[in-house]
Design a protein around this motif. Structure first.
Motif, PDB file in Angstrom:
ATOM      1  N   GLY A  35       3.000   6.649   3.384  1.00 14.27           N
ATOM      2  CA  GLY A  35       1.614   6.278   3.582  1.00 14.27           C
ATOM      3  C   GLY A  35       1.511   5.027   4.433  1.00 14.27           C
ATOM      4  N   ILE A  36       0.357   4.832   5.057  1.00 15.65           N
ATOM      5  CA  ILE A  36       0.143   3.635   5.860  1.00 15.65           C
ATOM      6  C   ILE A  36       0.260   2.400   4.974  1.00 15.65           C
ATOM      7  N   ASN A  37       0.985   1.409   5.460  1.00 15.77           N
ATOM      8  CA  ASN A  37       1.199   0.138   4.755  1.00 15.77           C
ATOM      9  C   ASN A  37       2.011   0.297   3.473  1.00 15.77           C
ATOM     10  N   SER A  38       2.865   1.317   3.434  1.00 18.90           N
ATOM     11  CA  SER A  38       3.801   1.451   2.315  1.00 18.90           C
ATOM     12  C   SER A  38       5.147   0.873   2.732  1.00 18.90           C
ATOM     13  N   LEU A  39       5.840   0.257   1.792  1.00 23.23           N
ATOM     14  CA  LEU A  39       7.125  -0.383   2.061  1.00 23.23           C
ATOM     15  C   LEU A  39       8.133   0.044   1.009  1.00 23.23           C
ATOM     16  N   MET A  40       9.233   0.606   1.455  1.00 23.64           N
ATOM     17  CA  MET A  40      10.332   0.968   0.571  1.00 23.64           C
ATOM     18  C   MET A  40      11.288  -0.212   0.460  1.00 23.64           C
ATOM     19  N   VAL A  41      11.471  -0.733  -0.756  1.00 24.04           N
ATOM     20  CA  VAL A  41      12.413  -1.828  -0.987  1.00 24.04           C
ATOM     21  C   VAL A  41      13.646  -1.251  -1.669  1.00 24.04           C
ATOM     22  N   VAL A  42      14.782  -1.369  -1.006  1.00 22.53           N
ATOM     23  CA  VAL A  42      16.035  -0.816  -1.514  1.00 22.53           C
ATOM     24  C   VAL A  42      16.897  -1.975  -2.007  1.00 22.53           C
ATOM     25  N   GLY A  50      14.416 -10.051 -10.963  1.00 20.90           N
ATOM     26  CA  GLY A  50      14.657 -11.490 -11.023  1.00 20.90           C
ATOM     27  C   GLY A  50      13.946 -12.270  -9.935  1.00 20.90           C
ATOM     28  N   GLY A  51      14.519 -13.444  -9.643  1.00 25.01           N
ATOM     29  CA  GLY A  51      13.900 -14.362  -8.696  1.00 25.01           C
ATOM     30  C   GLY A  51      13.813 -13.821  -7.287  1.00 25.01           C
ATOM     31  N   ILE A  52      14.796 -13.009  -6.864  1.00 24.49           N
ATOM     32  CA  ILE A  52      14.742 -12.441  -5.512  1.00 24.49           C
ATOM     33  C   ILE A  52      13.594 -11.442  -5.406  1.00 24.49           C
ATOM     34  N   GLY A  53      13.396 -10.648  -6.458  1.00 22.22           N
ATOM     35  CA  GLY A  53      12.251  -9.740  -6.469  1.00 22.22           C
ATOM     36  C   GLY A  53      10.941 -10.494  -6.395  1.00 22.22           C
ATOM     37  N   ASP A  54      10.876 -11.626  -7.110  1.00 22.67           N
ATOM     38  CA  ASP A  54       9.663 -12.456  -7.054  1.00 22.67           C
ATOM     39  C   ASP A  54       9.410 -12.950  -5.630  1.00 22.67           C
ATOM     40  N   LYS A  55      10.473 -13.346  -4.963  1.00 25.70           N
ATOM     41  CA  LYS A  55      10.331 -13.865  -3.599  1.00 25.70           C
ATOM     42  C   LYS A  55       9.896 -12.752  -2.631  1.00 25.70           C
ATOM     43  N   ILE A  56      10.403 -11.552  -2.830  1.00 26.14           N
ATOM     44  CA  ILE A  56       9.968 -10.414  -2.010  1.00 26.14           C
ATOM     45  C   ILE A  56       8.477 -10.176  -2.203  1.00 26.14           C
ATOM     46  N   ARG A  57       8.038 -10.164  -3.455  1.00 27.65           N
ATOM     47  CA  ARG A  57       6.607  -9.959  -3.727  1.00 27.65           C
ATOM     48  C   ARG A  57       5.763 -11.095  -3.157  1.00 27.65           C
ATOM     49  N   GLU A  58       6.309 -12.304  -3.190  1.00 30.93           N
ATOM     50  CA  GLU A  58       5.600 -13.461  -2.628  1.00 30.93           C
ATOM     51  C   GLU A  58       5.299 -13.257  -1.146  1.00 30.93           C
ATOM     52  N   HIS A  59       6.258 -12.678  -0.415  1.00 26.69           N
ATOM     53  CA  HIS A  59       6.076 -12.472   1.025  1.00 26.69           C
ATOM     54  C   HIS A  59       5.349 -11.166   1.333  1.00 26.69           C
ATOM     55  N   PHE A  60       5.847 -10.057   0.792  1.00 25.13           N
ATOM     56  CA  PHE A  60       5.419  -8.736   1.250  1.00 25.13           C
ATOM     57  C   PHE A  60       4.261  -8.153   0.438  1.00 25.13           C
ATOM     58  N   ALA A  61       3.983  -8.732  -0.721  1.00 22.40           N
ATOM     59  CA  ALA A  61       2.819  -8.304  -1.507  1.00 22.40           C
ATOM     60  C   ALA A  61       1.783  -9.421  -1.574  1.00 22.40           C
ATOM     61  N   ARG A  70      -8.450  -9.122  -4.102  1.00 17.99           N
ATOM     62  CA  ARG A  70      -7.022  -9.279  -3.830  1.00 17.99           C
ATOM     63  C   ARG A  70      -6.369  -7.909  -3.611  1.00 17.99           C
ATOM     64  N   GLU A  71      -5.805  -7.702  -2.419  1.00 19.30           N
ATOM     65  CA  GLU A  71      -5.050  -6.498  -2.098  1.00 19.30           C
ATOM     66  C   GLU A  71      -3.786  -6.901  -1.359  1.00 19.30           C
ATOM     67  N   PRO A  72      -2.635  -6.280  -1.675  1.00 24.65           N
ATOM     68  CA  PRO A  72      -1.362  -6.708  -1.085  1.00 24.65           C
ATOM     69  C   PRO A  72      -1.196  -6.236   0.360  1.00 24.65           C
ATOM     70  N   LYS A  73      -0.375  -6.965   1.121  1.00 24.98           N
ATOM     71  CA  LYS A  73      -0.082  -6.554   2.497  1.00 24.98           C
ATOM     72  C   LYS A  73       0.543  -5.172   2.536  1.00 24.98           C
ATOM     73  N   PHE A  74       1.468  -4.906   1.596  1.00 18.21           N
ATOM     74  CA  PHE A  74       2.142  -3.603   1.547  1.00 18.21           C
ATOM     75  C   PHE A  74       2.129  -3.064   0.127  1.00 18.21           C
ATOM     76  N   THR A  75       2.053  -1.749   0.011  1.00 17.85           N
ATOM     77  CA  THR A  75       2.246  -1.089  -1.272  1.00 17.85           C
ATOM     78  C   THR A  75       3.735  -0.826  -1.416  1.00 17.85           C
ATOM     79  N   ILE A  76       4.364  -1.490  -2.375  1.00 14.79           N
ATOM     80  CA  ILE A  76       5.827  -1.511  -2.465  1.00 14.79           C
ATOM     81  C   ILE A  76       6.338  -0.497  -3.480  1.00 14.79           C
ATOM     82  N   THR A  77       7.363   0.237  -3.065  1.00 10.54           N
ATOM     83  CA  THR A  77       8.132   1.088  -3.974  1.00 10.54           C
ATOM     84  C   THR A  77       9.578   0.607  -3.950  1.00 10.54           C
ATOM     85  N   GLN A  78      10.130   0.277  -5.116  1.00  8.13           N
ATOM     86  CA  GLN A  78      11.520  -0.193  -5.190  1.00  8.13           C
ATOM     87  C   GLN A  78      12.414   0.919  -5.699  1.00  8.13           C
TER      88      GLN A  78
END
Length: 333
Positions: A35-42, A50-61, A70-78
């Protein structure tokens, strides 16, 4: 025997020439999906929690600027790395994070599908991973956005509006989906819209004299004044003496941009109806069209109460970014 030898030589020559003409073959890649603006996080699920996941959400969500909620930049699927195979690997925008002795941060294009962007982050320690994420995040977001814009444009370019209003009034071309219709056209003003569930998406265009914004210190307030004057003149609300204005409580966000090969100001904010409880987001480009001695203004705005608006506004941005300048318009009086 001589004839057989001649025949073998001829066959061998044809094979060599055939190989030489064909050259290296391009590797086949399936079309990317998502989908448009979807991001796959592998990445490993424990790392994600943990903290790295938090940092990813801080930037990409992070929340998209200029939206009323409030709506995120990307809809993330991990997904964990072992799941990233087959059709899953065809995702258009991918962030790959791996705890590894090798430390790196870069972006690759069209690895498993096309078009595709994969941002790769590796590091051995938390600090290395976090530092690499911070260093690449802005570039990765920009790269993902470019491929998402292109995908949105590819989808709506299948069926385009053929109305000549923008060409005739402003000497420009926009690739606008065919379901948009011209709702109002006057000298130096065109308004097109489309019905969406419970609301509308809208595009307006007008031009201003080149020297409209001469004072940098009042640039934002001048933008608001002009938007409000255009709204009062051309964009009425549902009742008499109601009309569109810029939301009074918050100043709009302003960024430098380039659109149609020209420098521009990108403005994001909230509109409201003066005297009536209606509101929504807007995106405006004020384009420096020096060749035609004008500022050309393109704006997209959405009315969709109780609905998420990120993807609506993203489509409007994708449409506005298709602008091309074809001929000189009439000079402003």
């Amino acid at each position: 025997m001589k004839k057989i030898g001649t025949l073998l030589t001829t066959i061998l020559l044809l094979v060599v020439l055939s190989c030489k003409d064909s050259g290296p073959k391009e590797r086949f890649l399936p079309p990317s999906t998502g989908g448009i603006n979807s991001l796959m996080v592998v990445m490993d699920t424990e790392l994600w929690k943990g903290g790295i996941g938090d940092k990813i959400r801080e930037h990409f969500a992070a929340p998209v600027l200029g939206l009323p909620q409030r709506e995120p930049k990307f809809t993330i699927t991990q997904v964990p790395p072992q799941v990233f195979k087959g059709a899953t690997a065809y995702s258009r925008s991918v962030l790959f994070v791996d705890q590894d002795t090798l430390s790196l941060a870069h972006i690759k294009a069209d690895v498993y599908a096309k078009p595709q962007r994969i941002a790769i982050i590796k590091g051995e320690t938390y600090n290395e991973l976090a530092g690499n994420l911070d260093s690449l995040a802005d570039k990765a977001i920009s790269s993902f956005k470019q491929v998402e814009i292109a995908e949105a444009q590819k989808r709506f370019k299948r069926s385009l509006n053929k109305d000549a209003a923008l060409q005739e009034e402003f000497g420009i071309d926009l690739k606008i989906p065919s379901l948009y219709k011209v709702g109002r056209r006057e000298k130096n003003f065109v308004w097109m819209d489309i019905q969406i569930p419970k609301g509308t998406m809208n595009i307006v265009a007008y031009q201003l004299p080149w020297n409209t914004f001469d004072n940098d210190s009042t640039f934002v307030s001048d933008i608001v004044k002009i938007r409000d004057s255009i709204g009062k003149k051309f964009i009425p609300g549902p009742y008499e003496n109601t009309f569109m204005v810029t939301e009074k409580a918050f100043a709009p966000y302003v960024f430098p941009a380039e659109i149609g090969g020209k420098k521009a100001a990108e403005v994001k904010g909230i509109w409201e109806i003066n005297g009536y409880p209606m509101a929504g987001p807007f995106l405006t480009y004020i384009i420096n069209d020096k060749e035609n001695d004008r500022k050309l203004v393109l704006e997209g705005f959405t009315f969709a109460p109780s609905a998420e608006k990120r993807d609506y506004m993203f489509e409007l941005e994708a449409i506005l970014r298709t602008i091309s300048f074809n001929s000189a318009p009439e000079k402003l009086q």
